[in-house]
Write a protein that holds these residues in place. Structure first.
Motif, mmCIF file in Angstrom:
data_model
loop_
_atom_site.group_PDB
_atom_site.id
_atom_site.type_symbol
_atom_site.label_atom_id
_atom_site.label_comp_id
_atom_site.label_asym_id
_atom_site.label_seq_id
_atom_site.Cartn_x
_atom_site.Cartn_y
_atom_site.Cartn_z
ATOM 1 N N ARG A 170 -2.829 -6.745 -1.759
ATOM 2 C CA ARG A 170 -4.283 -6.870 -1.598
ATOM 3 C C ARG A 170 -4.835 -5.806 -0.641
ATOM 4 N NH1 ARG A 170 -3.054 -12.359 -0.418
ATOM 5 N NH2 ARG A 170 -3.374 -13.755 -2.150
ATOM 6 N N THR A 171 -3.973 -4.904 -0.204
ATOM 7 C CA THR A 171 -4.446 -3.951 0.818
ATOM 8 C C THR A 171 -5.240 -2.818 0.188
ATOM 9 O OG1 THR A 171 -2.370 -2.792 0.611
ATOM 10 C CG2 THR A 171 -2.571 -4.355 2.417
ATOM 11 N N ARG A 172 -5.932 -2.123 1.052
ATOM 12 C CA ARG A 172 -6.714 -0.973 0.595
ATOM 13 C C ARG A 172 -6.799 0.069 1.705
ATOM 14 N NH1 ARG A 172 -8.331 -5.196 3.458
ATOM 15 N NH2 ARG A 172 -7.180 -3.882 4.815
ATOM 16 N N THR A 173 -6.948 1.333 1.286
ATOM 17 C CA THR A 173 -7.148 2.382 2.289
ATOM 18 C C THR A 173 -8.484 3.036 2.027
ATOM 19 O OG1 THR A 173 -5.902 3.820 0.841
ATOM 20 C CG2 THR A 173 -4.829 3.138 2.881
ATOM 21 N N VAL A 212 -5.216 -10.116 8.160
ATOM 22 C CA VAL A 212 -6.463 -9.600 7.578
ATOM 23 C C VAL A 212 -6.491 -8.072 7.724
ATOM 24 C CG1 VAL A 212 -8.980 -9.547 7.811
ATOM 25 C CG2 VAL A 212 -7.774 -11.732 7.899
ATOM 26 N N LEU A 213 -6.108 -7.585 8.902
ATOM 27 C CA LEU A 213 -6.092 -6.131 9.111
ATOM 28 C C LEU A 213 -5.097 -5.467 8.157
ATOM 29 C CD1 LEU A 213 -6.156 -5.839 13.026
ATOM 30 C CD2 LEU A 213 -8.075 -5.613 11.443
ATOM 31 N N ALA A 214 -3.952 -6.124 7.963
ATOM 32 C CA ALA A 214 -2.917 -5.553 7.098
ATOM 33 C C ALA A 214 -3.269 -5.709 5.620
ATOM 34 C CB ALA A 214 -1.585 -6.234 7.383
ATOM 35 N N GLY A 215 -4.244 -6.580 5.345
ATOM 36 C CA GLY A 215 -4.673 -6.765 3.959
ATOM 37 C C GLY A 215 -3.853 -7.786 3.212
ATOM 38 N N THR A 216 -2.986 -8.519 3.918
ATOM 39 C CA THR A 216 -2.185 -9.523 3.214
ATOM 40 C C THR A 216 -2.934 -10.849 3.088
ATOM 41 O OG1 THR A 216 -1.114 -10.235 5.245
ATOM 42 C CG2 THR A 216 -0.032 -8.498 4.012
ATOM 43 N N TYR A 224 4.186 -4.031 -0.883
ATOM 44 C CA TYR A 224 3.239 -3.511 0.112
ATOM 45 C C TYR A 224 3.647 -2.118 0.588
ATOM 46 C CZ TYR A 224 0.348 -7.603 0.582
ATOM 47 O OH TYR A 224 -0.550 -8.589 0.328
ATOM 48 N N TYR A 279 3.181 -1.819 8.749
ATOM 49 C CA TYR A 279 2.971 -3.172 9.275
ATOM 50 C C TYR A 279 4.326 -3.796 9.582
ATOM 51 C CZ TYR A 279 2.024 -8.232 8.919
ATOM 52 O OH TYR A 279 1.967 -9.577 9.139
ATOM 53 N N CYS A 280 4.469 -4.277 10.808
ATOM 54 C CA CYS A 280 5.717 -4.924 11.194
ATOM 55 C C CYS A 280 5.439 -6.406 11.436
ATOM 56 C CB CYS A 280 6.269 -4.272 12.460
ATOM 57 S SG CYS A 280 7.843 -4.965 12.956
ATOM 58 N N PRO A 281 5.870 -7.271 10.509
ATOM 59 C CA PRO A 281 5.590 -8.701 10.677
ATOM 60 C C PRO A 281 6.376 -9.299 11.841
ATOM 61 C CG PRO A 281 6.980 -8.332 8.755
ATOM 62 C CD PRO A 281 6.643 -6.990 9.303
ATOM 63 N N MET A 334 0.843 -1.191 0.000
ATOM 64 C CA MET A 334 0.000 0.000 0.000
ATOM 65 C C MET A 334 0.878 1.241 0.000
ATOM 66 S SD MET A 334 -2.520 1.159 2.993
ATOM 67 C CE MET A 334 -2.881 -0.523 3.262
ATOM 68 N N PRO A 346 -7.020 -12.212 2.569
ATOM 69 C CA PRO A 346 -8.412 -11.785 2.428
ATOM 70 C C PRO A 346 -9.310 -12.463 3.466
ATOM 71 C CG PRO A 346 -7.782 -13.276 0.641
ATOM 72 C CD PRO A 346 -6.570 -13.076 1.477
ATOM 73 N N ARG A 350 7.108 -7.506 0.556
ATOM 74 C CA ARG A 350 7.068 -6.398 1.522
ATOM 75 C C ARG A 350 7.335 -5.063 0.822
ATOM 76 N NH1 ARG A 350 10.125 -5.819 7.447
ATOM 77 N NH2 ARG A 350 8.795 -4.114 8.105
ATOM 78 N N VAL A 386 -12.613 -4.150 6.520
ATOM 79 C CA VAL A 386 -11.521 -3.453 7.201
ATOM 80 C C VAL A 386 -11.327 -2.117 6.505
ATOM 81 C CG1 VAL A 386 -9.086 -3.472 7.855
ATOM 82 C CG2 VAL A 386 -10.342 -5.616 7.719
ATOM 83 N N PHE A 410 -0.160 3.613 6.286
ATOM 84 C CA PHE A 410 -0.268 2.414 7.098
ATOM 85 C C PHE A 410 1.098 1.725 7.181
ATOM 86 C CE2 PHE A 410 -0.919 -2.221 6.424
ATOM 87 C CZ PHE A 410 -1.333 -2.525 7.707
#
Lengths: 265, 219
Positions: free
Chosen positions: A261-264, B57-61, A109, B77-79, A1, B63, A106, B69, B75
């Motif tokens: 696959r993310t969205r805002t 799911v929250l991060a969108g990685t 993303y 995200y730290c895995p 994203m 579905p 990553r 969400v 945004f």
């Protein structure tokens, strides 16, 4: 994203040059591949040269139908070079691509454009494959001095097979889960492919079935140029078609595996 | 806080009715989570409770089967497991992600490296770093673009005590600047650091104390 609100000023680092630079770096940090290039290639040439020395072999050029009677040692040097290139180019690219899939995802993303990442990766693979082919073609000069045109034909054949196996390395890198599977497929595939093209003790050589192997075109082009004084461009292109086919499927799978696959809101 | 009532109160992160199954095995069964700007939330769950699934799911990685969400702003995200490139140095990672984020400079990256105390490793390849330092770099990459919403999966795993404290200084700074932070963890040492703790139980998020119910977490 991506983060639209961070795109206020001109980016310090362009995406394409950065990805290209780091992809090349990634693929040239493989110490084992460096060792294989430095030691394996000359030793392999030495062994094959000694094994086939003094023999005369028949080699069929499919484009013209002509059967060449060639020095077995020189012909075997070409197939040994092709074999080395298949293994090293395939191994280098496979190892780098497989290890970096999650990292590349990553990056996507984080906002990397997939097309930019894919183009940079493809160009880096082509550059590394070309460098491996050049080194392997230069190393052959320690054992054999063909004409300049003949050497360039060998170099072109090596470059085409390096691209094909580099692309196969990419495909396996995004498909297989474990190192061993990929290495096995590359080593056995390359060995079978290039060994079968050489008539030295191989009853299958000069048979039409060989046309369905990736190294067929490059071998024909290299031998045609080095011994038959002819440039079989169609056969060189055949090697490039294999490269394009492996590369296209590999990059398509890479695109699928790194898609965002993310969205805002 | 009522989601969408005024622009000032727009949640930074809002997840509604998240369902996710693996085959016949349901992992998330209608998880809801609303996080306001400047709020620090912990999602706590036992091993296998579905924390990583929820975070993905929250991060969108990953579905969701069902549910929504929505995220506001940038945004990060730290895995849980550091996703790095072993061949590249710390400085090269910063440059690579600055290019990804189209940042005009990598000052924030260097600042984070200093804040987390690993500036002497800037020229070291990621493959040569210790587990804790890899985790610091992992976190730095998630924070490089100063995101508005930050999801951290077990972020202080492998940190020594000093780094753990530096981490909390960093999180306090983020919170003070109105950033929403969600930390997913199986262990909570200091509950009072958080605005809200939510337990992930039977695929749903349940606020840990009744006094915190007005934070809009729960089924």
């Amino acid at each position: 994203m991506s983060a639209p609100d961070t795109a206020r000023a001109r980016p310090l680092h362009g995406q394409f040059p950065t990805a290209l630079r780091f992809s090349v770096r990634d693929q040239t940090r493989n110490r084992l591949a460096g060792l294989l290039l430095g030691l394996f290639v000359p030793v392999w040439y030495l062994v094959m040269d000694a094994m086939a020395s003094g023999q005369v072999l028949d080699f069929k050029l499919y484009a013209t139908g002509e059967v060449l009677h060639v020095d077995g040692a020189h012909l075997t040097l070409i197939s040994a070079g092709l074999n080395s290139v298949t293994m090293i180019a395939g191994f280098v690219v496979f190892d780098a691509v497989r290890k970096a899939v999650a990292f590349d995802r990553r990056l996507v993303y984080a906002g990397y454009r997939q097309t930019v990442l894919i183009s940079a990766k493809a160009l880096a693979i082509a550059a590394v494959a070309a460098a491996i082919a050049l080194y392997t073609a230069l190393a052959i000069l320690l054992f054999w001095r063909p004409t300049a045109a003949g050497w360039f034909a060998v170099l072109a054949g090596f470059a085409a097979i390096a691209l094909a196996y580099g692309a196969l390395g990419l495909l396996l890198g995004v498909l297989v889960k474990r190192d061993l599977e990929g290495f096995f497929l590359i080593i056995m595939g390359g060995l079978m492919d290039t060994f079968l093209q050489n008539p030295l003790g191989n009853p299958l050589a000069n048979k039409p079935v060989l046309q369905w192997f990736p190294s067929f075109g490059p071998m024909q082009f290299a031998v045609g140029g080095a011994f038959g004084h002819t440039a079989l461009w169609g056969h060189l292109a055949l090697g490039l078609v294999w490269a394009a086919a492996f590369g296209t499927v590999g990059l398509a799978v890479f695109r699928l595996r790194t898609r965002n696959r993310t969205r805002t809101r | 806080m009522t989601p969408g009532s005024t622009s000032d109160l727009t949640p930074a992160l809002q997840a509604t009715g998240i369902h996710k199954s693996y085959g016949r095995h349901p992992v998330l069964r209608g998880a809801d989570l609303t996080v306001a700007p400047g709020q620090l939330v912990a999602v706590v769950g036992e091993n296998g409770a579905g924390k990583s699934t929820l975070l993905k799911v929250l991060a969108g990685t990953l579905p969701a089967d069902r549910g929504e969400v929505a995220l506001s702003g940038a945004f990060g995200y730290c895995p849980q497991d550091p996703v790095l490139n072993g061949a590249l140095t710390v400085a090269q990672h910063l440059r690579y992600f600055a290019a990804a984020r189209r940042l005009p400079d990598v000052e924030r990256g260097h600042e984070l490296v200093r804040l987390l105390g690993y500036e002497r490793y800037e020229q070291s390849a990621a493959a040569d770093l210790s587990g804790g330092t890899r985790q610091k770099l992992n976190l730095t990459l998630a924070l490089l673009h100063d995101p508005d919403v930050l999801l951290l999966d077990e972020p202080y795993q492998g940190f020594d005590w000093e780094t753990y404290l530096r981490f909390w200084d960093l999180v306090e700074d983020l919170r003070a600047r109105g950033k929403a932070v969600v930390i997913i963890t199986h262990l909570i040492f200091e509950q009072d650091r958080f605005d809200l703790l939510a337990d992930l139980t039977d695929g749903r998020l349940i606020p840990r104390t009744a006094s915190l119910e007005d934070h809009h977490v729960g089924a």
